[in-house]
Design an enzyme around this catalytic site. Structure first.
Site, PDB file in Angstrom:
ATOM      1  N   GLY A 148       0.896  -1.192   0.019  1.00 16.94           N
ATOM      2  CA  GLY A 148      -0.209   0.112  -0.205  1.00 16.94           C
ATOM      3  C   GLY A 148       0.891   1.322   0.070  1.00 16.94           C
ATOM      4  O   GLY A 148       0.690   2.431  -0.498  1.00 16.94           O
ATOM      5  N   VAL A 227      10.929   4.335   5.232  1.00 19.01           N
ATOM      6  CA  VAL A 227       9.586   4.209   6.012  1.00 19.01           C
ATOM      7  C   VAL A 227       9.274   3.016   6.270  1.00 19.01           C
ATOM      8  O   VAL A 227       8.002   2.896   6.604  1.00 19.01           O
ATOM      9  CB  VAL A 227       8.701   5.465   5.360  1.00 19.01           C
ATOM     10  CG1 VAL A 227       9.008   6.793   5.175  1.00 19.01           C
ATOM     11  CG2 VAL A 227       8.288   4.645   3.864  1.00 19.01           C
ATOM     12  N   GLY A 228       9.968   2.106   5.908  1.00 21.72           N
ATOM     13  CA  GLY A 228       9.456   0.545   6.210  1.00 21.72           C
ATOM     14  C   GLY A 228       9.751   0.343   7.550  1.00 21.72           C
ATOM     15  O   GLY A 228       9.213   0.415   8.675  1.00 21.72           O
ATOM     16  N   ARG A 229      10.810  -0.762   7.584  1.00 18.90           N
ATOM     17  CA  ARG A 229      11.574  -1.054   9.001  1.00 18.90           C
ATOM     18  C   ARG A 229      13.143  -0.823   9.019  1.00 18.90           C
ATOM     19  O   ARG A 229      13.792  -1.155   7.983  1.00 18.90           O
ATOM     20  CB  ARG A 229      11.245  -2.366   8.985  1.00 18.90           C
ATOM     21  CG  ARG A 229       9.748  -2.672   9.531  1.00 18.90           C
ATOM     22  CD  ARG A 229       9.474  -2.401  10.979  1.00 18.90           C
ATOM     23  NE  ARG A 229       8.270  -2.744  11.319  1.00 18.90           N
ATOM     24  CZ  ARG A 229       7.115  -1.864  11.525  1.00 18.90           C
ATOM     25  NH1 ARG A 229       7.164  -0.836  11.143  1.00 18.90           N
ATOM     26  NH2 ARG A 229       6.096  -2.248  11.987  1.00 18.90           N
ATOM     27  N   ASP A 253      12.700   7.670   8.696  1.00 14.39           N
ATOM     28  CA  ASP A 253      11.730   7.457   9.610  1.00 14.39           C
ATOM     29  C   ASP A 253      11.737   6.273  10.491  1.00 14.39           C
ATOM     30  O   ASP A 253      11.132   6.308  11.696  1.00 14.39           O
ATOM     31  CB  ASP A 253      10.234   7.419   9.099  1.00 14.39           C
ATOM     32  CG  ASP A 253       9.134   7.787  10.007  1.00 14.39           C
ATOM     33  OD1 ASP A 253       9.344   8.812  10.666  1.00 14.39           O
ATOM     34  OD2 ASP A 253       8.160   7.002  10.200  1.00 14.39           O
ATOM     35  N   GLU A 258      16.159   1.045  17.140  1.00 10.74           N
ATOM     36  CA  GLU A 258      14.968   1.972  17.255  1.00 10.74           C
ATOM     37  C   GLU A 258      14.631   1.895  18.662  1.00 10.74           C
ATOM     38  O   GLU A 258      14.084   0.559  18.871  1.00 10.74           O
ATOM     39  CB  GLU A 258      14.113   1.666  16.148  1.00 10.74           C
ATOM     40  CG  GLU A 258      12.864   2.765  15.984  1.00 10.74           C
ATOM     41  CD  GLU A 258      11.910   2.619  15.064  1.00 10.74           C
ATOM     42  OE1 GLU A 258      12.403   2.232  13.823  1.00 10.74           O
ATOM     43  OE2 GLU A 258      10.690   2.788  15.340  1.00 10.74           O
ATOM     44  N   HIS A 277       9.801   7.729  13.757  1.00  6.04           N
ATOM     45  CA  HIS A 277       8.751   6.919  13.307  1.00  6.04           C
ATOM     46  C   HIS A 277       7.321   7.492  13.692  1.00  6.04           C
ATOM     47  O   HIS A 277       6.628   7.272  14.324  1.00  6.04           O
ATOM     48  CB  HIS A 277       8.745   5.513  14.205  1.00  6.04           C
ATOM     49  CG  HIS A 277       8.108   4.499  13.704  1.00  6.04           C
ATOM     50  ND1 HIS A 277       8.508   3.110  13.826  1.00  6.04           N
ATOM     51  CD2 HIS A 277       6.934   4.202  12.862  1.00  6.04           C
ATOM     52  CE1 HIS A 277       8.018   2.134  13.171  1.00  6.04           C
ATOM     53  NE2 HIS A 277       6.966   2.829  12.536  1.00  6.04           N
ATOM     54  N   ALA A 279       5.880   8.815  10.650  1.00  2.95           N
ATOM     55  CA  ALA A 279       5.176   8.977   9.291  1.00  2.95           C
ATOM     56  C   ALA A 279       3.875   8.804   9.230  1.00  2.95           C
ATOM     57  O   ALA A 279       2.935   9.196   8.502  1.00  2.95           O
ATOM     58  CB  ALA A 279       5.756   8.019   8.083  1.00  2.95           C
ATOM     59  N   ASN A 280       3.357   7.596  10.156  1.00  2.00           N
ATOM     60  CA  ASN A 280       1.795   7.896  10.619  1.00  2.00           C
ATOM     61  C   ASN A 280       1.827   8.551  11.932  1.00  2.00           C
ATOM     62  O   ASN A 280       1.887   7.987  12.860  1.00  2.00           O
ATOM     63  CB  ASN A 280       1.211   6.614  10.612  1.00  2.00           C
ATOM     64  CG  ASN A 280       1.868   5.431  10.932  1.00  2.00           C
ATOM     65  OD1 ASN A 280       2.299   5.616  12.218  1.00  2.00           O
ATOM     66  ND2 ASN A 280       2.167   4.585  10.208  1.00  2.00           N
TER      67      ASN A 280
END
Lengths: 316, 316
Positions: A148, A227-229, A253, A258, A277, A279-280
């Site tokens: 997505g 922006v994934g992991r 991000d 982390e 982290h 981005a959302n």
């Protein structure tokens, strides 16, 4: 008979429990989409809202046939051992895609247009700053992980005049991408692309795939956005490559480790931008999750496939 | 007969002088588009490449009927008194529009997504950083000055899910904008929009139009982006409004004064990003100008209206 819930009449909605605690706004949204909200003992589905797997029940009633988890990436849930094969599990993969994609595009533009480097400057030096400025229009960008988020990134970059090389697990063509490569050919993406956006899950196959060689092949004008992991990038290799000027820069991000500890070299490199982290962003999470779960209730009620089905064998 | 120049045969191209010095790449491009490159004394047009009006000839031969200037904004040329009514003058307005628009969009995203504030952070603080993150998708953005740059900004913002209120001198509808307002109603834009992108020229009518009241009406979550001319914003009011938290932040590629002197408060405010007039980066300028002038040569040869005609009475 009067019906208290808004929306079209629904007669076969699922009976759902919400946990671990009550969530009035979410429960209202579930009811509005046709579900009954009930206790766990009488539920046939469970909607979970806590992002930490440790609070999840050790065992679930047998009649629970669907569990909705709030995370987009479920590697911690898989390793915690709470996922079984007895029922249908869905993640929130895709729920936050639009916001994450916008963040990724913002980061790529901030890197390529010189804003990251410029943000540390306190003097008007046009010749130097001008050299930092490139254009996303006309660039070729690798978008690795075209779920997505990746698909939404590709749509946005296309409208900015960039062309995209998508990389997916099996290489099935992604709409809007110039080419789609299977994950086995990801090394090709590093050599033919100007920049890279990473939006893939953390799996045994993806961990560390962006290694020293990948970073060098992207090259000294390339910006890397993740922006994934965090653990899909070899952080030590990233720091070295940036220090040696062999990579243009990185906007992250997500990081490995982390949270990124204070004093880590990534915090002070002039060609790095870290966002923690977000981005959302937390204040968007709940509304986005609510809309996502409501859509899954409607799909379950009408027998359509749910969004975000867990692929347990693939690890996401 | 063999023709050395590429492209379709052209028999009526203008005779152009290039100044102040020789520019082999530009001259090649002029010849390729059908012009002859000649001395000023025998030219019927002049293509100028120096952005400083002080080097321009005090007077031009009478047979020069067209002068092409390299600047997109010509206020310094107008005030230097070199522009006359004896011939056709064109600026490079629009030549750099695509790159400037991309810069504007990058800046707006960097502000709204919290990247500007985050770029000064060296610690992982998700709750605080999350509060800095908004979304451009769903926002309403004022795009003030909808010439080439503004139109290109609107197209890009629309594809990112924002809606745009365009403001133009006379308010004629701009494609892609939700609404277009005439400059006389610009105050309405500040009240109905979430953010603002300024892409207007510096004229007696636009100078200082973004004053204290405008900034306060934009509000404490709003980002102001300026890629037009610095003096359309009241800099003192901007500093005050930012210090008082009455405006969300500002990303400025142009400033007043410009260059922005070392130690100016705008350099150190945490909600400000300055880039030193590089939205059209110097290394792209020459290629973009070459393409623009070549198009004007083709237009002049075929009798079509030239790009970038100076509107002397309007001051741009």
């Amino acid at each position: 008979v009067t019906r208290p819930s808004p929306g079209p009449p629904v007669t076969t909605g699922p009976s759902l429990a919400v946990g671990p605690g009550p969530e009035p706004d979410l429960e209202d949204a579930l009811r509005a989409s046709g579900a009954q909200v009930v206790d766990l003992a009488s539920a046939d589905g469970l909607v979970w809202t806590d992002s930490d797997p440790s609070s999840f029940p050790d065992s679930l009633p047998e009649r629970i046939t669907w569990v909705q988890l709030p995370a987009a990436g479920v590697e911690r849930w898989l390793s915690a051992g709470v996922i079984d094969h007895e029922r249908e599990w869905t993640s929130a993969a895709g729920a936050y895609a639009e916001s994450v994609a916008e963040h990724a595009v913002a980061m790529l533009l901030a890197g390529v247009r010189g804003l990251v480097r410029q943000s540390r400057s306190q003097t008007w030096d046009r010749p130097v700053a001008g050299e930092w400025v490139g254009t996303v229009s006309g660039a070729r960008v690798a978008v690795v992980g075209a779920g997505g988020v990746g698909a939404a990134v590709i749509a946005r970059l296309a409208s900015l005049g960039a062309s995209c090389v998508a990389v997916t697990r099996r290489g099935q063509p992604v709409p809007g991408a110039e080419t789609t490569l299977p994950a086995s050919d990801v090394a090709t993406a590093w050599t033919v692309c100007d920049h890279a956006v990473l939006a893939m899950p953390s799996t045994p196959q993806t961990r560390g795939v962006v290694d020293r060689r990948a970073l060098r092949e992207l090259g000294s004008r390339a910006w890397l956005v993740n922006v994934g992991r965090g653990d899909v990038v070899d952080t030590d290799a990233l720091v070295d490559t940036l220090r040696e000027g062999e990579l243009g820069g990185a906007c992250l991000d997500v990081t490995d480790p982390e949270p990124l500890p204070d004093g880590h070299p990534l915090w002070s490199l002039p060609t790095v931008l870290i966002t923690p982290h977000v981005a959302n962003p937390p204040h968007h999470l709940r509304a986005a999750y609510r809309e996502f779960v409501a859509e899954n209730v409607r799909r379950r009620t009408t027998g359509r496939p749910l969004l975000g089905p867990l692929n347990i064998s693939a690890g996401y």
